[in-house]
Design a protein around this motif. Structure first.
Motif, PDB file in Angstrom:
ATOM      1  N   GLN A  43       0.830  -1.203   0.000  1.00  0.00           N
ATOM      2  CA  GLN A  43       0.000   0.000   0.000  1.00  0.00           C
ATOM      3  C   GLN A  43       0.869   1.260   0.000  1.00  0.00           C
ATOM      4  O   GLN A  43       0.598   2.226  -0.726  1.00  0.00           O
ATOM      5  N   LYS A  46       2.455   1.623  -3.473  1.00  0.00           N
ATOM      6  CA  LYS A  46       1.468   2.124  -4.434  1.00  0.00           C
ATOM      7  C   LYS A  46       1.231   3.610  -4.228  1.00  0.00           C
ATOM      8  O   LYS A  46       1.148   4.383  -5.189  1.00  0.00           O
ATOM      9  N   ASN A  50       1.996   6.723  -6.801  1.00  0.00           N
ATOM     10  CA  ASN A  50       0.927   7.633  -7.211  1.00  0.00           C
ATOM     11  C   ASN A  50       1.201   9.084  -6.822  1.00  0.00           C
ATOM     12  O   ASN A  50       0.439   9.974  -7.196  1.00  0.00           O
ATOM     13  N   ASN A 322      -5.561   8.150  -2.953  1.00  0.00           N
ATOM     14  CA  ASN A 322      -4.974   6.851  -2.634  1.00  0.00           C
ATOM     15  C   ASN A 322      -5.723   6.083  -1.543  1.00  0.00           C
ATOM     16  O   ASN A 322      -5.464   4.890  -1.358  1.00  0.00           O
TER      17      ASN A 322
END
Length: 482
Positions: A43, A46, A50, A322
């Motif tokens: 997480q 990611k 982003n 996110n």
């Protein structure tokens, strides 16, 4: 086999199976924790992928070739796209009389026996102008005349050169100003500045000569930049920020203290409190400090702090993009933008404060969203007892920051002299980032920042960079204070 022996054997099997189950449970628990940690890592990775300049504090230069799609936080106004009625546009215009006029007769008239008669009676149907620059080199020769004998006193006399004519051959103030402006303001390297000037003026100006011009210009600005620093120390509102750069292959930090009138830039090997102390503005500053909530700024409790809401919007946007389950982030974005909108409308009406209704409304909504955010992000429960504070994570850390510094976040609606964001400091630092991003020596970095502090201040006073540098070279840099 007796009954006792069978029971004993069964008991051993049960104990063995129990031990195996306990071992498997321990393995499962360890794997569960590992899976949770890996999911958390995934997480975070990611989220890191982003991140860009639109939803975090990362600079636009870090976006690379994959530029993020613009995402405006403003709501549709309902107006048509483009300039509105009454907007005064800008366009290329001729501000002086033409130096040369070229007339064009119709091509069909060429060869006509009445061509000259018609040309004399033709009128202007349309005008078009071509603006170009004509480069000329002006060489002034100074001659010191000598008298072999004075008719009055009988001694030998010789004329004196002006104080600014010191060498047998030297470059004039216009060429020096252009060289410094290209190298510092235009971010053109010494070598390329040499190539451009040599090609345009056909003068073999050496790279070492250009370096000397920059050095002399910077040295002449020491007192002036010191006065700019004093002006910033005594100002009622200051914008503060810092950015990294390379000096002799090491990471240094450029510190900025500026407002709408002055720009002061300094450099230090440290980013935090040590760097701020070395640069010397914040230790003596008594006004309102606008910054990005970097922890080191809070080491100055005797000044009033204002937090940049643009930074908060980017962080909140990153959470909203996110972590879709974080409903409070989007609501907080709407709250900050509504606060800004209401303030802007009040300023347009000539007011310098909001109504009690709006203050009460914003205050209540702010506290409600902080409470909602805390409920959505409780502190993680851990079985192990560890010393120190529990790890909050970035989301909860932002929530606590918004809660602890509420007065500084909302200062812009209580004091209309305080802006919504810290864009002033970011613009002043952006001039520095236009260079290649590194300096060979500390002296070169300081010379560059001296000139940029001076040029940035002159620009805010309504003077262009070339004009300001020329005044510095001719010994009149303090004209910016007049």
């Amino acid at each position: 086999m007796t009954k006792d022996e069978m029971n004993k054997q069964l008991l051993q099997q049960v104990n063995s199976l129990t031990s195996t189950v306990d071992s498997l449970n321990a393995t499962i628990n360890a794997q569960t924790q590992l899976i949770a940690q890996l999911n958390q890592t995934i997480q975070e990775l990611k989220e890191q992928l982003n991140k860009n300049s639109k939803n975090s504090s990362k600079p636009p230069s870090s976006d690379g070739f994959k530029k993020p799609a613009p995402k405006s936080l403003r709501k549709p106004s309902g107006k048509k796209v483009g300039g509105q009625n009454g907007h005064q546009g800008t366009h290329l215009a001729v501000i002086t009389a033409p130096d040369k006029i070229v007339t064009h007769m119709p091509s069909a008239c060429e060869g006509c026996p009445h061509y000259q008669i018609c040309k004399g009676t033709a009128c202007i149907a349309e005008k078009r102008h071509v603006i170009d620059a004509v480069v000329t080199v002006n060489v002034t020769e100074h001659q010191a005349l000598g008298l072999p004998i004075c008719m009055l006193y009988g001694d030998t006399r010789r004329g004196a050169f002006p104080s600014d004519v010191k060498a047998a051959v030297q470059y004039g103030e216009n060429l020096q100003s252009l060289a410094v402006a290209l190298n510092i303001v235009g971010a053109v390297s010494i070598k390329r500045t040499h190539e451009i000037l040599s090609g345009v003026f056909n003068i073999p100006i050496a790279t070492g000569t250009i370096s000397s011009m920059v050095k002399r210009c910077a040295d002449s600005l020491s007192e002036t930049v010191g006065k700019i620093k004093d002006k910033m120390i005594g100002s009622a509102l200051g914008h503060f920020d810092e950015t990294g750069t390379r000096v002799d292959k090491k990471l240094w930090w450029v510190h900025d203290a500026s407002n709408c009138e002055y720009t002061y830039l300094d450099i230090s090997p440290k980013r935090g409190n040590a760097g701020m102390e070395q640069c010397g503005v914040l230790p003596e500053f008594k006004g309102i400090a606008m910054h990005d909530c970097w922890a080191s700024y809070w080491n100055y409790p005797d000044i009033q702090h204002a937090v940049c809401c643009a930074h908060l919007l980017r962080e909140l946007t990153g959470i909203d993009e996110n972590h879709s389950e974080q409903k409070w982030a989007s609501a907080f974005i709407d709250l900050l933008l509504e606060m800004k909108k209401v303030k802007d409308k009040s300023v347009e009406k000539g007011k310098d404060f909001l109504s009690y209704y709006h203050y009460h409304k914003f205050d209540k909504k702010y506290d409600e969203l902080i409470e909602q955010a805390r409920k959505e992000n409780p502190l993680p429960k851990t079985a192990e007892k560890k010393r120190g504070r529990k790890k909050k994570g970035k989301i909860l850390a932002l929530v606590e920051r918004l809660a602890n510094y509420k007065a500084s976040v909302c200062l812009f609606i209580h004091n209309f002299n305080v802006p919504f964001d810290n864009n002033q400091a970011e613009r002043d630092l952006r001039m520095k980032t236009k260079v290649s991003g590194c300096f060979r020596t500390e002296e070169g970095a300081r010379d560059y920042l001296k000139i940029m502090s001076y040029v940035g201040t002159a620009h805010k006073q309504g003077y262009n960079a070339y004009e300001a540098i020329k005044n510095a070279i001719t010994g009149h840099p303090d004209f910016i204070f007049e």
